[in-house]
Design a protein around this motif. Structure first.
Motif, PDB file in Angstrom:
ATOM      1  N   UNK A 337       0.842  -1.204   0.000  1.00  0.00           N
ATOM      2  CA  UNK A 337       0.000   0.000   0.000  1.00  0.00           C
ATOM      3  C   UNK A 337       0.877   1.253   0.000  1.00  0.00           C
ATOM      4  N   UNK A 338       0.585   2.194  -0.894  1.00  0.00           N
ATOM      5  CA  UNK A 338       1.375   3.415  -0.973  1.00  0.00           C
ATOM      6  C   UNK A 338       2.732   3.215  -1.607  1.00  0.00           C
ATOM      7  N   UNK A 339       2.842   2.202  -2.468  1.00  0.00           N
ATOM      8  CA  UNK A 339       4.096   1.922  -3.173  1.00  0.00           C
ATOM      9  C   UNK A 339       4.598   3.201  -3.854  1.00  0.00           C
ATOM     10  N   UNK A 340       5.857   3.493  -3.711  1.00  0.00           N
ATOM     11  CA  UNK A 340       6.380   4.789  -4.155  1.00  0.00           C
ATOM     12  C   UNK A 340       6.264   4.986  -5.669  1.00  0.00           C
ATOM     13  N   UNK A 341       6.407   3.917  -6.450  1.00  0.00           N
ATOM     14  CA  UNK A 341       6.216   4.062  -7.894  1.00  0.00           C
ATOM     15  C   UNK A 341       4.773   4.421  -8.219  1.00  0.00           C
ATOM     16  N   UNK A 342       3.845   3.821  -7.477  1.00  0.00           N
ATOM     17  CA  UNK A 342       2.437   4.159  -7.692  1.00  0.00           C
ATOM     18  C   UNK A 342       2.155   5.602  -7.303  1.00  0.00           C
ATOM     19  N   UNK A 343       2.813   6.079  -6.257  1.00  0.00           N
ATOM     20  CA  UNK A 343       2.622   7.472  -5.847  1.00  0.00           C
ATOM     21  C   UNK A 343       3.157   8.430  -6.921  1.00  0.00           C
ATOM     22  N   UNK A 344       4.242   8.028  -7.564  1.00  0.00           N
ATOM     23  CA  UNK A 344       4.773   8.824  -8.677  1.00  0.00           C
ATOM     24  C   UNK A 344       3.759   8.894  -9.820  1.00  0.00           C
ATOM     25  N   UNK A 345       3.102   7.770 -10.065  1.00  0.00           N
ATOM     26  CA  UNK A 345       2.092   7.746 -11.121  1.00  0.00           C
ATOM     27  C   UNK A 345       0.930   8.678 -10.789  1.00  0.00           C
ATOM     28  N   UNK A 346       0.550   8.755  -9.523  1.00  0.00           N
ATOM     29  CA  UNK A 346      -0.526   9.667  -9.127  1.00  0.00           C
ATOM     30  C   UNK A 346      -0.152  11.108  -9.449  1.00  0.00           C
ATOM     31  N   UNK A 347       1.096  11.480  -9.187  1.00  0.00           N
ATOM     32  CA  UNK A 347       1.542  12.845  -9.510  1.00  0.00           C
ATOM     33  C   UNK A 347       1.402  13.134 -11.000  1.00  0.00           C
ATOM     34  N   UNK A 348       1.793  12.153 -11.820  1.00  0.00           N
ATOM     35  CA  UNK A 348       1.679  12.333 -13.272  1.00  0.00           C
ATOM     36  C   UNK A 348       0.225  12.426 -13.698  1.00  0.00           C
ATOM     37  N   UNK A 349      -0.591  11.526 -13.164  1.00  0.00           N
ATOM     38  CA  UNK A 349      -2.018  11.510 -13.503  1.00  0.00           C
ATOM     39  C   UNK A 349      -2.668  12.835 -13.132  1.00  0.00           C
ATOM     40  N   UNK A 350      -2.328  13.355 -11.954  1.00  0.00           N
ATOM     41  CA  UNK A 350      -2.925  14.607 -11.500  1.00  0.00           C
ATOM     42  C   UNK A 350      -2.548  15.759 -12.427  1.00  0.00           C
ATOM     43  N   UNK A 351      -1.384  15.639 -13.051  1.00  0.00           N
ATOM     44  CA  UNK A 351      -0.898  16.685 -13.949  1.00  0.00           C
ATOM     45  C   UNK A 351      -1.549  16.607 -15.335  1.00  0.00           C
ATOM     46  N   UNK A 352      -1.690  15.396 -15.847  1.00  0.00           N
ATOM     47  CA  UNK A 352      -2.099  15.265 -17.255  1.00  0.00           C
ATOM     48  C   UNK A 352      -3.602  15.139 -17.471  1.00  0.00           C
ATOM     49  N   UNK A 353      -4.348  14.667 -16.447  1.00  0.00           N
ATOM     50  CA  UNK A 353      -5.789  14.494 -16.645  1.00  0.00           C
ATOM     51  C   UNK A 353      -6.527  15.780 -16.310  1.00  0.00           C
ATOM     52  N   UNK A 354      -6.291  16.773 -17.138  1.00  0.00           N
ATOM     53  CA  UNK A 354      -6.937  18.072 -16.978  1.00  0.00           C
ATOM     54  C   UNK A 354      -8.329  18.029 -17.611  1.00  0.00           C
ATOM     55  N   UNK A 355      -9.199  18.954 -17.235  1.00  0.00           N
ATOM     56  CA  UNK A 355     -10.496  19.020 -17.910  1.00  0.00           C
ATOM     57  C   UNK A 355     -10.374  19.153 -19.421  1.00  0.00           C
ATOM     58  N   UNK A 356      -9.390  19.922 -19.882  1.00  0.00           N
ATOM     59  CA  UNK A 356      -9.211  20.110 -21.326  1.00  0.00           C
ATOM     60  C   UNK A 356      -8.807  18.819 -22.018  1.00  0.00           C
ATOM     61  N   UNK A 357      -7.853  18.091 -21.419  1.00  0.00           N
ATOM     62  CA  UNK A 357      -7.378  16.850 -22.036  1.00  0.00           C
ATOM     63  C   UNK A 357      -8.478  15.794 -22.085  1.00  0.00           C
ATOM     64  N   UNK A 358      -9.210  15.658 -20.999  1.00  0.00           N
ATOM     65  CA  UNK A 358     -10.272  14.652 -20.980  1.00  0.00           C
ATOM     66  C   UNK A 358     -11.447  15.062 -21.858  1.00  0.00           C
ATOM     67  N   UNK A 359     -11.704  16.356 -21.970  1.00  0.00           N
ATOM     68  CA  UNK A 359     -12.781  16.827 -22.853  1.00  0.00           C
ATOM     69  C   UNK A 359     -12.467  16.498 -24.314  1.00  0.00           C
ATOM     70  N   UNK A 360     -11.189  16.625 -24.696  1.00  0.00           N
ATOM     71  CA  UNK A 360     -10.808  16.276 -26.068  1.00  0.00           C
ATOM     72  C   UNK A 360     -11.035  14.788 -26.317  1.00  0.00           C
ATOM     73  N   UNK A 361     -10.610  13.935 -25.371  1.00  0.00           N
ATOM     74  CA  UNK A 361     -10.809  12.498 -25.536  1.00  0.00           C
ATOM     75  C   UNK A 361     -12.293  12.158 -25.596  1.00  0.00           C
ATOM     76  N   UNK A 362     -13.084  12.830 -24.769  1.00  0.00           N
ATOM     77  CA  UNK A 362     -14.526  12.559 -24.775  1.00  0.00           C
ATOM     78  C   UNK A 362     -15.161  13.012 -26.080  1.00  0.00           C
ATOM     79  N   UNK A 363     -14.712  14.118 -26.632  1.00  0.00           N
ATOM     80  CA  UNK A 363     -15.281  14.580 -27.906  1.00  0.00           C
ATOM     81  C   UNK A 363     -14.992  13.584 -29.018  1.00  0.00           C
ATOM     82  N   UNK A 364     -13.805  12.966 -28.989  1.00  0.00           N
ATOM     83  CA  UNK A 364     -13.490  11.922 -29.961  1.00  0.00           C
ATOM     84  C   UNK A 364     -14.379  10.706 -29.749  1.00  0.00           C
ATOM     85  N   UNK A 365     -14.652  10.379 -28.494  1.00  0.00           N
ATOM     86  CA  UNK A 365     -15.536   9.248 -28.197  1.00  0.00           C
ATOM     87  C   UNK A 365     -16.950   9.509 -28.703  1.00  0.00           C
TER      88      UNK A 365
END
Length: 464
Positions: A337-365
């Motif tokens: 639980x709380x594996x450091x590599x997984x925590x690093x992934x959370x930081x990346x996810x929090x950065x890249x999954x912006x409303x704008x980025x997800x809205x573009x993916x949803x518009x393609x869907x």
């Protein structure tokens, strides 16, 4: 009978008209596709035969193994994978949402590489794990969170927390709903109808080798059935666990007003409401399904999309309902639980999954859903498209699927043909006849055109 309106934050497009498909033709086409599959995937066949010697069913998850044998993957990047036969395949499975960022997303890889300079596993608290918890609490609008390693762990511990909080054992779930492989929820995931009981009052059909304890099953989108169970058994029911949008039997949308009524009933009978967002999560939008649909559960389960491709899951919610973890009534344990590599992934996810980025993916869907529905109408297929966030599917029925019994009435013969067809034509979809595609941040217009054109060829072939 009045047609129910689905929740306005979801997508469903029904056919304007349809004609039945020739079952004999479907059978012939299926055999042709199976023969093509075996001809083109000889290296996958050999890999499978070798794997059988050390791995039951040749795969490390039973779901990954299917007839005649699964495709073995050698590498992946962006929205594409390469199998051991050297074929490039468009990935529309994307790990059921785990690869929402795309394969080898540069931001995720950069965070992982930087973390490898400082450690992997501490088995102790860390500023990294605290930071990751704060990020997800902020994003999902919850007070507290605990990390786990799989969706199964998260649902299992959420139910244990609810049981500890209430001092009651009973669990209510939806017929056809899947919440991982913990005993408490291995009930009526896909029960045979001859054992399932009446549609408005289903039986609890227990899975093989499971010991679930006190369990009750209700049909989705039937608030009266839920109230009947609550009214009769509320004194022993701890929680109601449900996916806000079912994603185990295609995509089954909540009727407008259904989830609001569920919330009200749980409050009325003092039953904890658990949302299983293992498969929705960030695929539903930048803050998950609960906030998008406007319903606040007491506890929420997350996995897949929050980890950027690294094994990670979590459960959390209101501080009051997480109290059993704090006061020791429900010890929550786990070396990883709380594996450091997984925590690093959370930081990346929090950065890249912006409303704008997800809205573009949803518009393609939405574009894919709309264009495929146009093909359904042109070829008068008994099918329709359904979507939520960046996920979509073709449901082989010309009427809405609102619950498990509706799903069981869909055309599985053409669904199976469609699955094998996709694999033969360069598209990787999830195993099974009832999963959904996912448009990740790595998909773009070329990928949408590829999948739509492939469906057009399938539609033409179905009609001869």
């Amino acid at each position: 009978m009045k047609t129910q309106t689905h929740h306005p934050q979801t997508f469903r497009a029904l056919p304007t008209h349809s004609k039945p498909l020739d079952t004999n033709r479907l059978a012939v086409l299926f055999e042709q596709q199976i023969a093509l599959y075996k001809s083109n995937l000889r290296s996958s066949s050999a890999e499978y035969e070798t794997a059988l010697k050390s791995i039951p069913l040749g795969a490390h998850s039973t779901f990954q193994s299917f007839d005649p044998y699964p495709i073995s993957i050698a590498s992946a990047k962006g929205a594409w994978m390469t199998d051991v036969d050297g074929r490039k395949m468009l990935d529309l499975s994307m790990g059921f949402g785990s690869m929402l960022a795309g394969h080898l997303n540069p931001e995720v890889i950069a965070e992982l590489k930087a973390t490898l300079d400082v450690g992997t596993l501490y088995t102790a608290p860390s500023p990294d794990s605290r930071d990751a918890a704060e990020r997800l609490c902020r994003r999902f609008g919850i007070d507290q969170i605990r990390f786990t390693n799989s969706g199964t762990e998260s649902t299992m511990y959420a139910i244990r927390t609810a049981r500890a909080y209430t001092g009651k054992e009973g669990v209510v779930k939806v017929e056809g709903g899947y919440h991982g492989s913990g005993d408490a929820v291995m009930v009526s995931t896909k029960p045979p109808l001859d054992k399932a009981g009446p549609a408005d009052s289903p039986n609890s059909v227990i899975g093989n080798a499971s010991v679930p304890g006190e369990s009750y099953v209700v049909p989705f989108n039937n608030i009266q059935a839920l109230e009947n169970v609550f009214e009769k058994h509320y004194s022993t029911i701890a929680c109601f666990i449900v996916e806000p949008v079912l994603e185990n039997i295609g995509i089954v949308l909540p009727d407008e007003g259904y989830l609001e009524a569920v919330r009200q009933l749980c409050d009325q009978y003092k039953i904890i409401l658990i949302f299983d967002e293992v498969k929705t999560g960030l695929t539903a939008g930048p803050q998950g399904a609960a906030q998008r649909l406007g319903i606040t559960p007491d506890l929420i389960c997350m996995a897949k999309s929050i980890g950027g491709g690294i094994p990670l899951a979590a459960f959390g919610g209101k501080e009051e309902f997480m109290r059993p973890v704090t006061d020791g009534r429900m010890p929550h344990l786990g070396t990883f639980n709380g594996h450091i590599l997984a925590m690093a992934a959370v930081r990346a996810v929090d950065k890249i999954f912006t409303p704008t980025a997800l809205a573009k993916a949803e518009s393609l869907n939405i574009q894919a859903l709309t264009r495929i529905q146009e093909m359904i109408d042109i070829y008068e297929l008994p099918a329709h498209t359904v979507g939520f966030g960046v996920k979509g599917c073709v449901t082989w029925s010309d009427t809405p699927v609102r619950n498990y019994r509706d799903y069981k009435a869909t055309n599985f013969q053409v669904a199976e043909l469609s699955f094998i067809w996709s694999l033969n034509h360069g598209i990787m979809t999830p195993p099974g006849l009832d999963e959904q595609w996912l448009i990740s941040l790595a998909h773009d217009q070329a990928e949408i055109d590829f999948m739509v054109n492939d469906f057009k060829e399938l539609a033409k072939t179905l009609r001869g």
